[in-house]
Design an enzyme around this catalytic site. Structure first.
Site: not given
Ligand code: IVH
Length: 688
Positions: A41, A124, A126, A128, A188, A240, A328, A422, A425, A440, A445
């Site tokens: 690539y 789905e 969530k 981060d 995200e 998403y 969560k 250190c 030593c 050190c 050491c």
């Molecule tokens: S849906 C109306 N789907 O979570 C739909 N959000 O706490 C709004 N996030 O700002 C978002 N994974 O940054 C959705 N599978 C997912 C997500 C997701 C992460 C985040 C997103 C959002 C925050 C809200």
């Protein structure tokens, strides 16, 4: 004057390369099953770049080369969202989830006189990271921005263009559907654990402060005014949701998640349409159980009412939609008390303050120590012996102290000064100007020697099976090993004489040492522990020089001419190879029979191993290895590990309690290996 005309063969070649690189991106990021190696690539990318440099008119704005970033901005413009990007309500218990469903049902009944028994939910993970919107016009990437306050964020078009998973043009799939004429997609941008760890290792090598977690790393990388920096960061994306769309109708969330990948837009590889709340909770529990094995951090599951019609009826409050909720996962932050602050000496001599704490469980793992990184960090956070602190584990990094809970500071809490010498030593410690690290300076050491040997044997370096921390300590303490080459001179008798070491383990270790004698050149270079030379730079150097000899003879000019090698790194390499002791150490290794394998030779000799070009997917639990160990073993033999099964998957390795991947593999006719078959395959490789 006439414009210099472009030879037709150059133009054609550039078009072919651009098309193929676009396709490779989609294979890689959408289907998670690349068809060419990273090196191939890169070669294609370099060729295209060279053609575009020769004939600038060839460089179209959607060329794959545009992912290298543009000159820095002074500030970001505003980016407006229409409709606004809303946030999500959170739930942390099953009761709260049930209450969410009840509210939605009641709302429909009261507002529309509509009686809904159960909802279909699309669930789905969530992810981060940082929420973004990307706009496509007539299939071409147009612009993109951060979520910001939901109404407007920052225009980070240049930065988003460098994220390889975000297509610069959409695919028009054969047989349709065509992508919408106007499409604002939302998703995200995140960093997976591996990318995060690699980035942090590189930052530590360069003595830059590491990111606290993958989320910060992703956000920090995307909000760079200089998109050329963003381009170097391992960012990924999963879409998403959509904003404004013209020329297409999504009937449901599941329809949306099925449609986006057809146009080349990645979505989370795991999601499920659930027929009711109970199934949604089951999905949550499955993901929670596999949380630590997932390649990226997730902080929960998002439940979305599947039908677009119902979504529209439910609508939103000013803050969040009534048709979705984030369920969560338990937090990976906890509070505990610092019992002591000690100082550890690392392989580069860096003296690191470490907090010893009352044991506490964080995200399912017991934690007793947390790094304070360096003197400045310890001062900035003002962590004292006796303090109550908030600690976190993120992205599998060493736990760290996030903050001190000042209200709870006991009157006798005691600041611990950095030692002037250190702790191992007693050599006076040094803190070079402009650096955050106290060191050190003594290369002999015992701590430095021990850590260097551990690094040498470690999984990412020479990967000597069974040669872990304890054994290295024993070997050093008994005087049997002083430098890496000594490992290879160990006899069975010497090993068997060590405490807790039987004849069988001695034999196993000798075999492992023997196997380790043919490392890739990149691993070998990395194992030498040259400062600032992390795994990635080691690979770059191996590709460029092809042998340790050639690397050791390179001068500054040659070194800095290598892409990604800066003056600092070059200086370290030069210093290493001009030091008589390090040169001797390398020579001793080569005399001991270690033969690093050149990537140049492997490429034209076509050798490869039985695993090269094969792609594996893991599911369930193996009794003999953790996920990451199994993955490392496959990669060590040239194979690749993907997170989801596709028709390009060569083998599914199925352990105990396999997940849905097993069904997928069966339906796609992918060969399935149980643990025994997998282990046999590995041992055949080791033996060969
Ligand atoms: S849906 C109306 N789907 O979570 C739909 N959000 O706490 C709004 N996030 O700002 C978002 N994974 O940054 C959705 N599978 C997912 C997500 C997701 C992460 C985040 C997103 C959002 C925050 C809200």
């Amino acid at each position: 004057m006439n414009e210099p005309s472009i030879p037709p063969e150059d133009e054609k070649r550039a078009q072919t390369l651009a098309r193929e690189l676009h396709d490779h991106n989609i294979h890689y990021y959408v289907h998670d099953s690349p068809v060419v190696s990273d090196a191939e690539y890169d070669r294609m990318m370099r060729e295209l770049r060279a053609l575009e440099e020769k004939h600038p008119a060839l460089a179209s704005p959607d060329s794959p080369t545009m992912r290298v970033g543009a000159p820095p901005l002074d500030s970001f413009e505003a980016f407006h969202h229409d409709p606004p990007m809303r946030s999500l309500e959170n739930a942390v218990t099953e009761e709260e989830i049930a209450a969410f469903e009840e509210r939605a049902k009641r709302f429909l009944l009261q507002t529309y006189d509509r009686n809904v028994e159960t909802f279909d939910f699309t669930c789905e993970p969530k992810l981060d990271g940082l929420a973004v919107e990307v706009v496509y016009e007539n299939g071409f990437f147009h612009s993109g921005g951060t979520r910001g306050n939901g109404i407007s964020g920052e225009d980070i078009t240049q930065n988003l263009k460098t994220v390889r998973g975000i297509p610069l043009r959409l695919r028009f799939p054969e047989g349709g559907p065509e992508p919408p004429a106007y499409l604002a997609v939302r998703g995200e941008v995140f960093m997976n654990r591996r990318g995060f760890q690699r980035l942090n290792r590189e930052r530590l090598e360069k003595e830059e402060p590491p990111f606290a977690n993958p989320r910060n790393a992703a956000a920090g990388s995307l909000r760079q005014l200089d998109s050329r920096i963003t381009a170097t960061r391992p960012l990924e994306v999963a879409f998403y949701a959509v904003g404004r769309v013209e020329g297409f109708i999504f009937h449901s969330q599941s329809h949306l998640l099925e449609s986006l990948p057809k146009w080349g837009l990645p979505v989370s590889p795991v999601w499920r349409k659930c027929a009711n709340l109970r199934e949604a909770v089951e999905f949550y529990e499955e993901l929670l159980k596999g949380r630590e094995d997932a390649p990226y951090e997730q902080d929960g599951v998002v439940l979305k009412v599947d039908s677009t019609e119902l979504q529209n009826e439910l609508g939103s409050t000013s803050r969040a939609p009534r048709w979705a909720i984030a369920y969560k996962f338990p937090a990976k932050q906890e509070t505990t008390q610092v019992e002591d602050i000690i100082f550890q000496v690392g392989r580069t001599g860096a003296i690191t303050p470490v907090a010893l704490m009352k044991p506490v469980r964080v995200g399912g793992v017991e934690v007793t120590r947390a790094t304070l990184h360096n003197e400045d960090e310890m001062r900035r956070k003002d962590v004292r012996k006796g303090d109550h602190v908030l600690i976190q584990r993120a992205g599998d990094v060493i736990p760290e102290v996030v903050a001190v809970i000042e209200e709870k500071r006991p009157p006798d809490a005691e600041a611990v000064p950095m030692p002037g010498e250190c702790p191992i030593c007693a050599t006076p410690a040094e803190r070079p100007e402009g650096e955050a690290v106290v060191r050190c300076p003594n290369p002999t050491c015992p701590a430095v020697v021990r850590e260097s040997l551990r690094h040498f044997a470690s999984r990412r370096a020479m990967d000597i099976d069974g040669l872990g921390e304890k054994l290295v300590n024993q070997l050093v303490d008994s005087g049997l090993v002083r430098e890496p080459a000594d490992f290879f001179a160990l006899s069975k008798e010497e090993l068997a004489s060590l405490e807790r070491m039987g004849e069988k383990s001695a034999e196993n270790l000798l075999e492992a040492l023997d196997r380790a004698k043919k490392p890739t050149l990149a691993r070998f270079i990395y194992s030498l522990g040259i400062r600032h030379v992390g795994e990635h730079i080691a690979e770059v150097l191996a590709e460029r020089f092809g042998s340790v000899g050639d690397l050791s003879r390179a001068d500054t000019e040659t070194l800095v001419s290598v892409h990604e090698v800066g003056p600092q790194v070059a200086e370290r390499i030069l210093r290493f190879f001009s030091d008589a002791n390090s040169r001797q150490m390398v020579e001793n290794l080569l005399s001991a029979g270690v033969e690093p394998e050149s990537p140049l030779k492997a490429a034209d000799g076509g050798g490869g191993t039985a695993f090269s070009g094969l792609s594996f997917v893991l599911t369930g639990t193996l009794s003999g290895r953790s996920r990451s160990e199994a993955k490392a073993a496959i990669e060590a033999f040239g194979g690749r590990v993907s997170s989801s099964v596709s028709k390009n998957t060569s083998f599914l390795v199925a352990g105990e309690r396999p997940g849905s991947k097993l069904k997928n593999a069966e339906s796609l006719g992918v060969e399935i290996l149980d643990e025994d078959a997998f282990e046999r395959m590995l041992s055949r490789e080791k033996g060969s």
